[in-house]
Design a protein around this motif. Sequence first.
Motif, PDB file in Angstrom:
ATOM      1  N   ASN A  45      42.242  29.354  53.807  1.00 45.91           N
ATOM      2  CA  ASN A  45      43.169  28.757  53.005  1.00 45.91           C
ATOM      3  C   ASN A  45      42.806  27.463  52.580  1.00 45.91           C
ATOM      4  N   TRP A  46      42.143  26.621  53.240  1.00 49.35           N
ATOM      5  CA  TRP A  46      41.585  25.229  52.974  1.00 49.35           C
ATOM      6  C   TRP A  46      40.891  25.488  51.681  1.00 49.35           C
ATOM      7  N   TYR A  47      40.038  26.305  51.327  1.00 50.52           N
ATOM      8  CA  TYR A  47      39.160  26.758  50.328  1.00 50.52           C
ATOM      9  C   TYR A  47      39.892  26.910  49.084  1.00 50.52           C
ATOM     10  N   ARG A  48      41.187  26.840  49.189  1.00 48.75           N
ATOM     11  CA  ARG A  48      42.053  26.942  47.976  1.00 48.75           C
ATOM     12  C   ARG A  48      42.036  25.820  47.051  1.00 48.75           C
ATOM     13  N   ASN A  49      41.358  24.691  47.610  1.00 46.74           N
ATOM     14  CA  ASN A  49      41.554  23.319  47.019  1.00 46.74           C
ATOM     15  C   ASN A  49      42.745  22.864  46.473  1.00 46.74           C
ATOM     16  N   GLY A  70      45.699  24.579  47.583  1.00 45.56           N
ATOM     17  CA  GLY A  70      47.048  25.247  47.387  1.00 45.56           C
ATOM     18  C   GLY A  70      46.739  26.146  46.161  1.00 45.56           C
ATOM     19  N   LYS A  71      45.642  25.823  45.234  1.00 46.89           N
ATOM     20  CA  LYS A  71      45.743  26.836  43.856  1.00 46.89           C
ATOM     21  C   LYS A  71      45.356  28.236  44.284  1.00 46.89           C
ATOM     22  N   ASN A  72      45.569  29.151  43.339  1.00 55.62           N
ATOM     23  CA  ASN A  72      45.598  30.424  43.449  1.00 55.62           C
ATOM     24  C   ASN A  72      44.346  31.107  43.356  1.00 55.62           C
ATOM     25  N   VAL A  73      43.017  30.311  43.968  1.00 63.37           N
ATOM     26  CA  VAL A  73      41.860  30.944  43.659  1.00 63.37           C
ATOM     27  C   VAL A  73      41.187  30.297  44.807  1.00 63.37           C
ATOM     28  N   LEU A  74      40.175  30.830  45.114  1.00 66.41           N
ATOM     29  CA  LEU A  74      39.357  30.389  46.180  1.00 66.41           C
ATOM     30  C   LEU A  74      37.838  29.685  45.676  1.00 66.41           C
ATOM     31  N   GLU A 105      45.508  36.682  40.824  1.00 68.67           N
ATOM     32  CA  GLU A 105      45.372  35.629  40.034  1.00 68.67           C
ATOM     33  C   GLU A 105      44.219  34.829  39.916  1.00 68.67           C
ATOM     34  N   GLY A 106      43.271  34.807  40.939  1.00 68.06           N
ATOM     35  CA  GLY A 106      42.168  33.983  40.901  1.00 68.06           C
ATOM     36  C   GLY A 106      41.114  35.110  40.827  1.00 68.06           C
ATOM     37  N   PRO A 144      34.885  27.501  41.355  1.00 68.73           N
ATOM     38  CA  PRO A 144      36.069  28.305  41.801  1.00 68.73           C
ATOM     39  C   PRO A 144      35.503  29.890  41.359  1.00 68.73           C
ATOM     40  N   VAL A 145      35.736  30.810  42.313  1.00 65.22           N
ATOM     41  CA  VAL A 145      34.999  31.996  42.294  1.00 65.22           C
ATOM     42  C   VAL A 145      35.948  33.231  41.804  1.00 65.22           C
TER      43      VAL A 145
END
Length: 459
Positions: free
Chosen positions: A198-202, A204-208, A252-253, A223-224
């Motif tokens: 979850n941290w790697y959502r930068n 809280g964005k909806n992408v990793l 979404e991501g 973003p991947v």
Amino acid sequence: MKTILFYITLTVVLTGISLSTFALTARRTTYNPDLTIKKGLTDQQLLDLVEKQTFQYFWDGAEPNSGLARERYHVDGDYLLNDKDVVATGASGFGVMAIVAAIDRHYITRKQGFDRLQKAVNFLAKADRFHGAWPHWLYGETGKVKPFGKNDDGGDLVETAYLAQGLLCVRQYFKNGNTAEQKLSSQIDKLWKEIDWNWYRNGGKNVLYWHWSPNVGWQMNFPVIGYNECLIMYIMAAASPTHGIPAEVYHEGWAKNGGISTDFKMYGYQIKLKHNTPQNQVGPLFWSQYSYLGLCPKGLTDRYANYWNEVKNHTLIQRAYCIENPKHFKGYGADCWGLTASYSVNGYAGHSTYDDLGVITPTAALSSYPYTPKFSMQVIRHLYEDLGHKVWGKYGFYDAFSETDNWYPKRYLGIDQGPIAVMIENGRSGLLWKLFMSCPEVKAGLKKLDYKSTFLTKK
């Protein structure tokens, strides 16, 4: 959208590293394989030989202190003096799966395999991590991060996903074993639960995001977004029982609010997932392999694709392209096909139908064995029996070659050797697929993302 191919190439340029000029200083070992080419082996005998010899890259050829996979091994010299102790975390994930298969095939004893895997897990528990994620490279002697690039000196979530995929297979293999084996499974469970996907959502964005560094934060800004080799990262992130992501991050991501969908044909084979490539093209074959070493594509569907159809058709497209051979490269044909990221005549390249440099990479066709067993077997037999020692060595087939350029380097890359051993085993027994898909949290994660699979109905 950049992919790992562009990222590696950019890193090489920025750091001044020439991947074609590394010098061998790796420690000598006592492993002495029989390199005699034996004609007339049955398919099963030849598969067994290739799987066993390739596995040795992760056994005899492992970095000695950690027991994990070296980034590379060059038999023909030219290898950076300080590179012999570099551990590749993604390749190590593939390697631990190969060790499990080797135990099951009796290439090594269960105790030998357990001891090596215990050593590896102990090392990983003490190694550098960044919000639970390991970096792309580690120094095998210290467990400290070796920067992969100028701003890439922290967590690498994609390589971590490959490693975690392998570790969960190890956990499942030993979970009902003796006391020591159950303890190892518990250690792996702890490491897995400490990865903060979850941290790697930068924020809280909806992408990793691929990377985070304690020194430069999110400066890599990667973003991947699919489709490429990174599907397993989203599956693992959704499956995490402690730091899981909501389904929206995937849809979404990764799936780009449905933008991942397409519908076109190449050589008569349908593709429904839009690869991160030029329009109506498909990527290198590792895109249909790395995520599926544990994640079984058989019967796997979601709202975007039937994944078995996708990976199989991707493979068949590449084979058809190499048979057509529009650039007229020497050697291409029904018994010599397979384009993927590997060493190339001038450094490192992501070979594909739209970026064909006349280089065949054995891992491409061999790691497709579960998808195209007959056609992959033709390649295995041709490489072994016809090209022989030009492409075959102590750890199986060398990384890449070009008949057009008369280029046959005696070099290995861990991330290319691993899928060969694992996917040959999956094609023979389905072992690693069964282990990974037996994980209750993986099943929960797939259900969260609205996947369907025959494994989801099994207890």
